[in-house]
Design an enzyme around this catalytic site. Structure first.
Site, short mmCIF file in Angstrom:
data_model
loop_
_atom_site.label_atom_id
_atom_site.label_comp_id
_atom_site.label_asym_id
_atom_site.label_seq_id
_atom_site.Cartn_x
_atom_site.Cartn_y
_atom_site.Cartn_z
N PRO A 112 56.93 53.10 31.38
CA PRO A 112 56.89 54.24 32.30
C PRO A 112 55.85 54.06 33.40
CG PRO A 112 56.05 54.86 30.13
CD PRO A 112 56.62 53.48 30.00
N ASP A 164 44.11 44.79 33.20
CA ASP A 164 45.56 44.99 33.08
C ASP A 164 46.33 43.73 33.43
OD1 ASP A 164 44.60 47.57 32.80
OD2 ASP A 164 46.13 48.48 34.08
#
Ligand code: MEV
Length: 338
Positions: A112, A164
């Site tokens: 998402p 990340d």
């Protein structure tokens, strides 16, 4: 035509604090973004993206990279996604020494958008890998990670850490402290994710923590304390056997640190009512521990529970739109089709 994929991630510990040089331990999970790149003769870039999220939240657009897609998710999220793709294309052109290269890009993802599971990093990592390979250049995952960080750094106005992008490129569990990035051994942790169906604005949340840190000594101390508990968590992982399922003592100790980490993130103002409610639903279901993951503000929590209880309890929680088990993705960026 080349298709590459890269995983999303959860933060076991350390988001936000990593922006200020503290260590963080993100873990890649088996939810992937897949990017297909096909070189074009005319130097233009066309992007087609479908399924940029979980069920019920589908994004479709087509057109030049400057066009705004006509879709029903917040424009800021889609614009951000477009900017990330643009930055990934620029990195691929540079890496392949092909400044005028054009592409048809297709993005599919089951991560998402903006929900704390590293959707943008996964798209950038997979995008750089696919586009450079489509131009006949192969980069090793460390170089993809380095370039993906440059791309994220640019889009996020210099506020991104390497966490990340490094995690998505390398896979598995990693530790990031400033520019020092490494993969670490970790057992297969029983992650359960709860998703509230929403998203947070990473740029705003990071800026909020920065301002708080400048105004209040407690916030600077809180960031350091997150660093301390992350180091403690790393020691627990280092002592564990990565080949065996984690025992209850290890899960309880990691879980306790996750609970502390959530409380500290809440003190920094990056939690949300829905995230707190999901964390409590997980704790009441006897999860070993639970915390928000990623920038916060909305999106996902991560809990540790080898039993089905947390997933079931989250499934009944009003604030939770979806709950799912997330396996550690041992592979980072990879070619799916060449
Ligand atoms: C966002 O996924 C994680 C943050 O720590 C920002 C960053 O590390 O770039 C909030």
């Amino acid at each position: 035509m080349t298709t590459s994929s890269a995983p999303g991630k959860v933060y076991l510990f350390g988001e936000h604090a990593v922006v200020y040089g503290e260590p963080a331990v993100p873990c890649a999970i088996e939810r992937r973004a897949r990017v297909t790149a096909e070189p074009r003769e005319d130097g233009r870039v066309r992007v087609d993206a479908a399924d940029l999220s979980l069920d019920g939240f589908t994004v479709t657009w087509g057109g030049d990279i400057d066009d705004r897609p006509d879709i029903d998710v917040p424009a800021s999220l889609v614009e951000a996604a477009m900017e990330y793709i643009d930055a990934a294309v620029a990195q691929a052109r540079d890496a392949a020494d092909a400044p005028d290269a054009g592409f048809d890009i297709t993005v599919e993802s089951d991560i998402p958008l903006g929900a704390g599971l590293g959707s943008s990093a996964a798209v950038v990592v997979a995008g750089i890998d696919a586009a450079t390979r489509a131009l006949g250049t192969e980069l090793d995952p460390e170089e993809v990670a380095r370039r993906a960080y440059e791309a994220e750094h640019e889009v996020q106005d210099g506020q991104a850490s390497r966490a990340d992008t490094f995690c998505s490129a390398m896979g598995g569990a990693v530790r990031v402290e400033g520019d020092d990035t490494r993969t670490i051994d970790a057992p297969a942790l029983p992650f359960v994710v709860g998703y509230d169906g929403g998203a947070g604005d990473t740029g705003k949340l990071v800026a909020g923590v920065r301002a708080l840190r400048e105004q209040h000594a407690f916030a600077a101390d809180t960031v350091e304390t997150i660093g301390d508990l992350t180091r403690e968590g790393e020691r627990l992982l280092a002592d564990a056997d990565p080949e065996s399922d984690p025992d209850a003592d290890l899960l309880d100790s990691l879980g306790e640190l996750m609970d502390f980490n959530h409380g500290l993130l809440e003190a920094l103002g990056v939690s949300a009512r829905s995230l707190d409610a999901m964390v409590w639903a997980a704790r009441e279901a006897d999860a070993a521990g639970a915390k928000l993951t990623g920038a916060g503000g909305g999106g996902c929590i991560v809990a540790l529970d080898p039993t089905p209880d947390t997933e079931r309890a989250l499934g009944f929680a009003a604030e939770c739109e979806q709950a799912f088990r997330a396996e550690l993705a041992t592979e980072g960026v990879r070619v799916e089709e060449a």
